[in-house]
Each structure stands twice: as structure tokens, then as C-alpha cells.
Design a protein around this motif. Structure first.
Motif, short mmCIF file in Angstrom:
data_model
loop_
_atom_site.label_atom_id
_atom_site.label_comp_id
_atom_site.label_asym_id
_atom_site.label_seq_id
_atom_site.Cartn_x
_atom_site.Cartn_y
_atom_site.Cartn_z
N THR A 50 44.44 48.74 49.25
CA THR A 50 43.77 50.04 49.36
C THR A 50 42.36 49.97 48.79
O THR A 50 41.41 50.51 49.37
N ALA A 51 42.22 49.27 47.65
CA ALA A 51 40.90 49.14 47.02
C ALA A 51 39.92 48.42 47.94
O ALA A 51 38.76 48.82 48.06
N LYS A 102 39.05 50.75 51.01
CA LYS A 102 38.19 51.89 50.69
C LYS A 102 36.76 51.48 50.33
O LYS A 102 35.84 52.30 50.40
N THR A 103 36.57 50.23 49.95
CA THR A 103 35.23 49.80 49.51
C THR A 103 34.58 48.80 50.47
O THR A 103 33.48 48.34 50.20
N ALA A 161 34.50 43.37 51.31
CA ALA A 161 34.25 44.29 50.19
C ALA A 161 33.74 43.51 48.99
O ALA A 161 34.22 42.41 48.70
N ARG A 187 32.86 46.17 43.39
CA ARG A 187 33.22 47.52 43.85
C ARG A 187 34.73 47.70 43.90
O ARG A 187 35.25 48.77 43.60
N VAL A 188 35.43 46.64 44.29
CA VAL A 188 36.89 46.68 44.30
C VAL A 188 37.41 46.92 42.88
O VAL A 188 38.30 47.74 42.65
N ASP A 222 35.79 48.35 40.40
CA ASP A 222 35.45 49.72 40.00
C ASP A 222 36.45 50.71 40.58
O ASP A 222 36.88 51.65 39.90
N TYR A 223 36.80 50.52 41.85
CA TYR A 223 37.75 51.42 42.51
C TYR A 223 39.10 51.39 41.79
O TYR A 223 39.70 52.44 41.52
N ILE A 224 39.56 50.19 41.46
CA ILE A 224 40.86 50.05 40.79
C ILE A 224 40.85 50.71 39.42
O ILE A 224 41.78 51.43 39.05
N ASN A 230 39.00 53.13 38.43
CA ASN A 230 38.85 54.58 38.56
C ASN A 230 40.10 55.27 39.08
O ASN A 230 40.22 56.50 38.98
N ASN A 231 41.02 54.49 39.63
CA ASN A 231 42.18 55.10 40.28
C ASN A 231 43.53 54.66 39.74
O ASN A 231 44.57 55.05 40.28
#
Length: 241
Positions: free
Chosen positions: A177-178, A181-182, A189, A193-194, A196-198, A200-201
């Protein structure tokens, strides 16, 4: 996290072992300076001797809380009051809670509402509601194993194998998913950024799987292709070939 971040470490000595405190402090040093170090508990109890030996060497301040009534956890209340005082003091930028007690889940959510991250450290018995509520949660057993690896002659850190990583459906879903989404239109990706996404979520930490870095865990899973572009690393789901 910004430079000069001040971290408050609050320890629930009734619900977590003292053996991992040095490793916790080493891990928190990555996020900032741990300028507040409070250990809550009833220091008149014999069971606290292990913690007593670690207070002075690690500059940890003991907070005495007598158990006034049998069956009631006065330490929890003391630690929550301490956290709220610090929250409104403007003297800290982040919190770290060392506990295996899910009763602190509402406290974590309240601190997060104020815009501060909460790093959780507890034993593997820690209930999932508390684990999932934290900005990042690390099992103390994993930290201790990582610390022991530094000692001469110690067994190497036990890493989850490729099949074990792939067999963890929640982990695979999180990683894919990470990346999805990025990623750009071509499916690639940026690894940063991957990450950061992980962060943050989820409360994910590669340390819980035996890896020091997210990139090492992703490589071990063999679920993604890697590409180096100058100093940047990009990954792509192998299913997107």
C-alpha cells in the motif's frame, strides 16, 4: 524530526522490565535529546530493585507512587498526570512511553491530538490497541536482542526469513500500500517517501522483524525491485512488471 527535538521518556516500572532501558535510550537518541526521564512506581517494593540499579547510571528520576488501595494501579494515574503536566509545559516536543499496559492508549491518543509523536516501548505481551496507537512501537525484546548483538561472541540478530515476511499478511499489505500510494505513473516509488508513508500511517518498526533498516527488510522480502538513481533509491512492486 526537527533538530533539537526534546523527548520525554515516562516509564511504567510496574509493567515493563528494566533490562531494556539502555537500549530504549539509544533508540530514542535517533529522534532527539531525552531531556525528561521519569520512572514511575512504588520504590518501597522489593521487586523494584532491578530498576533501582539503573536509575543513576542513566540519569533517570524516580517518581514515588504508593499503592494506596489493593487492586488499584496508582502508578498509571501518576504517570498520566505527569504526561499531561509535560504536555502543557511546552518543554517537550515528543513523548516516549515505556510500558506494556494498554490502559495508556487514551493518553497516547490525547498526545497525538496535540501534534506530538508518541514512541512506545513494551514487551511482546503488550495489547495491540496500545501498539497500534503509537506513532512507532518497538518490542523491548527486539531491542535487547539487537543490543546483545554488539557484544563479542553474541548470536547475530535473528531476522525474519523471506517466507516469514511474506507470510505476514498485514506487513505485506502495509508495504504494498505504501508503494502504491507514493509511486509515480511508472510504478516506481522513492524509498524515502515509502518510509514517510509507513511512519505516518502505522506503528511499524523494522526492528520488530530483526532488521535495523526498512530497506533491509524490503530487500529480504523479495517483493520489490530496487533501482538506484544518483543518491536516491526507488522500489517497485514485482507484481507491476
Amino acid at each position: 524530526m526537527k533538530t533539537g527535538t526534546r523527548v520525554a521518556l515516562l516509564i511504567d516500572c510496574d509493567n515493563v522490565s528494566s533490562g531494556a532501558v539502555e537500549s530504549v535510550l539509544e533508540e530514542l537518541a535517533k529522534f532527539g535529546a531525552v531531556n525528561v526521564r521519569h520512572a514511575h512506581g512504588d520504590w518501597s517494593r522489593r521487586e523494584m530493585s532491578g530498576w533501582t540499579e539503573r536509575l543513576h547510571p542513566n540519569a533517570i528520576k524516580p517518581i514515588q507512587q504508593f499503592a494506596y488501595t489493593t487492586g488499584k494501579n496508582a502508578t498509571d494515574a501518576s504517570m498520566i498526570i505527569d504526561a499531561m503536566d509535560l504536555l502543557y509545559s511546552s518543554e517537550v516536543d515528543a513523548f516516549a512511553l515505556m510500558t506494556s499496559d494498554s490502559d495508556f492508549t487514551p493518553l497516547v491518543m490525547r498526545i497525538l491530538e496535540s501534534g506530538m509523536p508518541v514512541y512506545g516501548f513494551g514487551e511482546r505481551k503488550t495489547p495491540l490497541p496500545f501498539v497500534n496507537a503509537c506513532s512507532q512501537f518497538i518490542y523491548t525484546e527486539s531491542l535487547q536482542q539487537q543490543g546483545e548483538e554488539k557484544d563479542e561472541g553474541a548470536e547475530p540478530l535473528k531476522k525474519r526469513s523471506r517466507n516469514e515476511l511474506r507470510g505476514d499478511t498485514a506487513l505485506v499489505r502495509l508495504l504494498r500500500t505504501a508503494v502504491e500510494k507514493t509511486s509515480d505513473d511508472d510504478g516506481w516509488a522513492s524509498l524515502s517517501r515509502v518510509g514517510d508513508y509507513i511512519s505516518n500511517n502505522s506503528s511499524f518498526s523494522p526492528i520488530n522483524y530483526g532488521y535495523k533498516k526498512l530497506s533491509d527488510l524490503i530487500k529480504a522480502s523479495e517483493l520489490f525491485e530496487f533501482r538506484q538513481d544518483s543518491k536516491l533509491v526507488f522500489i517497485k512492486d514485482t507484481r507491476a512488471r
